[in-house]
Design an enzyme around this catalytic site. Structure first.
Site, PDB file in Angstrom:
ATOM      1  N   GLU A   1     -73.745 -18.687   2.456  1.00 31.83           N
ATOM      2  CA  GLU A   1     -75.195 -18.460   2.318  1.00 31.83           C
ATOM      3  C   GLU A   1     -75.994 -19.760   2.417  1.00 31.83           C
ATOM      4  O   GLU A   1     -77.201 -19.742   2.509  1.00 31.83           O
ATOM      5  CB  GLU A   1     -75.576 -17.814   0.975  1.00 31.83           C
ATOM      6  CG  GLU A   1     -74.937 -16.483   0.675  1.00 31.83           C
ATOM      7  CD  GLU A   1     -75.358 -15.925  -0.689  1.00 31.83           C
ATOM      8  OE1 GLU A   1     -76.160 -16.573  -1.402  1.00 31.83           O
ATOM      9  OE2 GLU A   1     -74.879 -14.835  -1.036  1.00 31.83           O
TER      10      GLU A   1
ATOM     11  N   GLU B   1     -75.250 -19.364   6.286  1.00 36.58           N
ATOM     12  CA  GLU B   1     -74.974 -18.184   7.115  1.00 36.58           C
ATOM     13  C   GLU B   1     -74.577 -16.990   6.274  1.00 36.58           C
ATOM     14  O   GLU B   1     -74.177 -17.132   5.125  1.00 36.58           O
ATOM     15  CB  GLU B   1     -73.865 -18.480   8.118  1.00 36.58           C
ATOM     16  CG  GLU B   1     -72.622 -19.168   7.566  1.00 36.58           C
ATOM     17  CD  GLU B   1     -71.950 -18.505   6.399  1.00 36.58           C
ATOM     18  OE1 GLU B   1     -71.659 -17.289   6.506  1.00 36.58           O
ATOM     19  OE2 GLU B   1     -71.715 -19.176   5.371  1.00 36.58           O
TER      20      GLU B   1
END
Ligand SMILES: [Zn+2]
Length: 704
Positions: free
Chosen positions: A670, A527
């Site tokens: 990420e 994310e």
């Protein structure tokens, strides 16, 4: 009979008891009460100062024992401050509002301060008297313009208030143009417009109006309103604007260049309400056109969404039929939640048909295979258990794939990105713009996650779930934007139920689309979203029961003071929303994020296709928790990528009974932890399939 708001979206019909009279107050029988947009907002979003249970409703008309009708000025003012003493009680420093601080008119009784009562003329003893509040607000706002005959007036917004404002301006001799961009609303207003001699258009090039007023919260309409004025123009800032809007400085400069006057108008004084009654009385036939429908109290929940949309005229609740002390006889009517949100199972019914099957196809992994898988790994040419976590992963992959030779051929990593309204509260060390900038970095191939995916042969895709900026199409990008970021969950639910359902389905769809291209054996879920550690900490606190203090970390690196503030924001939000610890949908809607919803959807879809899911850090794991609450069978497919340094991560992993595969002291997000772990899982599958057993290799076993 009364309608009690007991929580967000939760309006209960209950028997009412006549309140005890007290000094300075009077008990009245409510006759009619209109549903205002404020009531609908309280029902849908609440307010940090709104205490449940509460009876809403402030646009009402009520009757005393002698048959005299009253409307209620909606404030309880102190009568002593400098504003009260100068007839500006709408600005009272100790103002309390009926239907907000005190119980209001969604009931057949009301306890009203005597000083708030305003007698209704006999000719107006009808539902029309409910318009006294909104019409009074309009008169209060128009008065500030000092309109003179034949002046030209522009009003943005053709809803109830805009039309009343037009009528009031017309009464003062002004030439009125209403600007309404919705054709549906123009059509709806036609009868009123025709009867009142007002022009209503979608737009006008005219920029020489003498006066104007905004009757809608759209910041663009407000800006346009100012540009429509000529030199020396006057404008009343009537409707508050949607939060976070940017106003062009050029626009403010217009005030300077054109010597315009801008004034605010907020609420109404008692005198405005008295004037409003006379105004309505004079225009009864016009106001009748502004009644959408008079309905029974139990119908209120059905119409609230429409009231919220501002696309309807006034709905007015009729309490004249609900004889005061008569108990409710219907079993459904007594203390039943009316129009409450459907939960869990019923929410699933609202998914697209082809996505509903995702829920039907999720089953536990093939646990019956465990003894064989364990036997296989135990017989590899190594001391028992010597490959540690690799062995556990190998066995788990056997159960997931229902095979003693699990394989990882296609690896994928999905990075879901979205912005968070809660950033407004100052919870992040980075500005919100960084979300969009980082997405651009992912698309350019320069971020850590790009490097790790390239290194490990993982197909990377980036999903825009709700970044507050639009991107050009790009081969790595899925555009699944639900909204330009969530709402600030410190003051309102992060998303509506529809937005939540769309976000979960968008996440499902991305996985399914990728999986159709070539079946995915393992997927990492990462994310990006400035502010999302705040959301994750709140979620983990809500689900696991650890305190906000225990759940809150430094995210992208806030200082001590920032940390205290972040804890305070989360504490207040949880006290405000009080999400159920077991309802994944509710928690997601109230305090989640669109990227978190995307991960929830992708997790459910992956589990339905028996694909292993590697969670990343604390945010991805918070999403995993919610997916688990929604369907506990997904747990068998989850692999905890790494141990994050965020404190809440451990609580979330413990709740899911997962052990992180790697512990590299990482906190980037990420999907970086997942990308490394995917390679480890791949290795574990290779061990399971390729490594020789004692029998294959003719190696002797340890002898005891
Ligand atoms: Zn006062």
């Amino acid at each position: 009979m009364k309608l009690v708001l007991t929580g967000l979206n939760c309006l209960k019909l209950q028997n009412s008891q006549k309140p005890e009279p007290k000094p300075g107050f009077q008990v009245l029988d409510v006759q009619y009460c209109a549903i205002s947009r404020t009531d609908a907002k309280m029902w849908s979003e609440g307010h940090p100062d709104l205490v449940f249970p509460r009876i809403l409703g402030h646009e009402l008309v009520a009757r005393d024992e002698d048959g005299q009708w009253y409307t209620l000025w909606p404030g309880h003012h102190c009568g002593q401050c400098r504003y009260c003493l100068s007839d500006r009680e709408n600005l009272c420093q100790k103002m309390k509002i009926t239907g907000f601080h005190h119980d209001g008119g969604f009931s057949n009784y009301i306890l009203s301060p005597e000083k708030s009562l305003i007698a209704v003329p006999e000719s107006l003893r009808s539902p029309l008297a409910c318009f006294a509040g909104p019409a009074g607000c309009v008169l209060h706002a128009i008065e500030k313009l000092n309109l003179r005959p034949n002046e030209r007036m522009v009003i943005h917004g053709g809803g109830t208030l805009g039309l009343i404002a037009a009528l009031a301006s017309k009464d003062m001799g002004a030439e009125v143009v209403v600007i309404e961009k919705s054709e549906a609303k123009i059509a709806k207003a036609t009868a009123f417009i025709d009867a009142s001699g007002i022009a209503c258009v979608k737009d006008t090039q005219d920029s020489a109006f003498d006066a104007g007023l905004n009757a809608c919260p759209d910041p663009v309409a407000f800006s346009l309103g100012l540009t429509k004025l000529g030199k020396g123009g006057r404008y009343t800032f009537f409707s508050g604007l949607t939060k976070n809007a940017n106003i062009e400085t050029n626009l403010i400069n217009l005030l300077h260049y054109k010597e315009m006057k801008l004034t605010g108008a907020h609420g109404l004084a008692r005198q405005d309400m008295i004037s409003a009654l006379a105004f309505i009385d004079h225009h009864q036939s016009r106001f009748e056109l502004l009644i959408e429908k008079i309905i029974a109290p139990q119908e209120a929940p059905d119409v609230l969404p429409a009231v919220l949309s501002s696309e309807v005229f006034k709905y007015i609740l009729d309490f004249t039929d609900t004889a005061s002390d008569q108990p409710l006889t219907s079993s459904i009517a007594t203390d039943e939640t009316v129009g409450a949100q459907p939960k869990g199972v019923s929410l699933v019914k609202r998914f697209e048909p082809h996505l509903r099957s995702v829920f039907e196809n999720i089953t536990p992994a093939e646990h019956h295979l465990r003894p064989q898988a364990q036997y296989k790994i135990d017989n590899k040419t190594k001391p028992l258990g010597a490959l540690g976590t690799l062995e556990a992963l190998g066995v788990q992959m056997c159960l997931i794939q229902n095979s003693l030779n699990p394989r990882v051929e296609r690896k994928a990593l999905l990075v879901f990105a979205s912005d968070h309204g809660v950033v407004e509260e100052g919870v992040s060390a980075y500005p919100a713009d960084v979300t969009g900038q980082m997405v651009a970095n992912f698309l350019n191939g320069g971020a850590a996650i790009n490097v790790l995916c390239r290194h490990n042969g993982i197909d990377l895709k980036v999903v825009d779930m709700g970044v507050n900026v639009d991107f050009e199409t790009h081969p790595l990008l899925y555009t699944q934007k639900v909204r330009m970021g969530t709402r600030n969950f410190a003051i309102a639910p992060a998303m509506t139920e529809d937005e939540m359902l769309r976000a979960i389905q968008n996440g499902m769809q991305v996985f399914l689309t990728e999986n159709t291209k070539q079946p995915i054996d393992i997927v990492g879920l990462g994310e990006m979203g400035i502010g999302n550690t705040t959301s994750a900490a709140a979620i983990i606190s809500a689900v696991t029961g650890i305190t906000p203090r225990e759940a809150t970390g430094r995210g992208t690196g806030i200082n001590d003071q920032g940390l205290e503030h972040k804890i305070e924001v989360i504490t207040k939000a949880l006290n405000f929303h009080k999400p159920s610890s077991r309802d994944g949908f509710e928690i997601l809607r109230k305090i989640g994020g669109f990227e978190i919803a995307g991960i929830v959807g992708a997790t459910l879809a992956a589990a339905s296709h028996k694909t292993a899911v590697v969670l990343d850090g604390v945010i991805s794991t918070a999403a995993g928790l919610l997916a688990y609450l929604i369907n506990p069978d997904i747990r068998d497919y989850l692999i905890a990528g790494h141990r994050s340094v965020e404190i809440a991560h451990k609580a979330a992993l413990d709740h899911l009974q997962l052990e992180p595969v790697i512990d590299f002291n990482m906190r980037l997000g990420e999907g970086t932890g997942a990308a490394i772990t995917i390679d480890v899982v791949d290795a574990a599958c290779c061990i399971m399939g390729e490594m020789a057993s004692f029998d294959d290799a003719g190696v002797s076993r340890k002898t005891d």
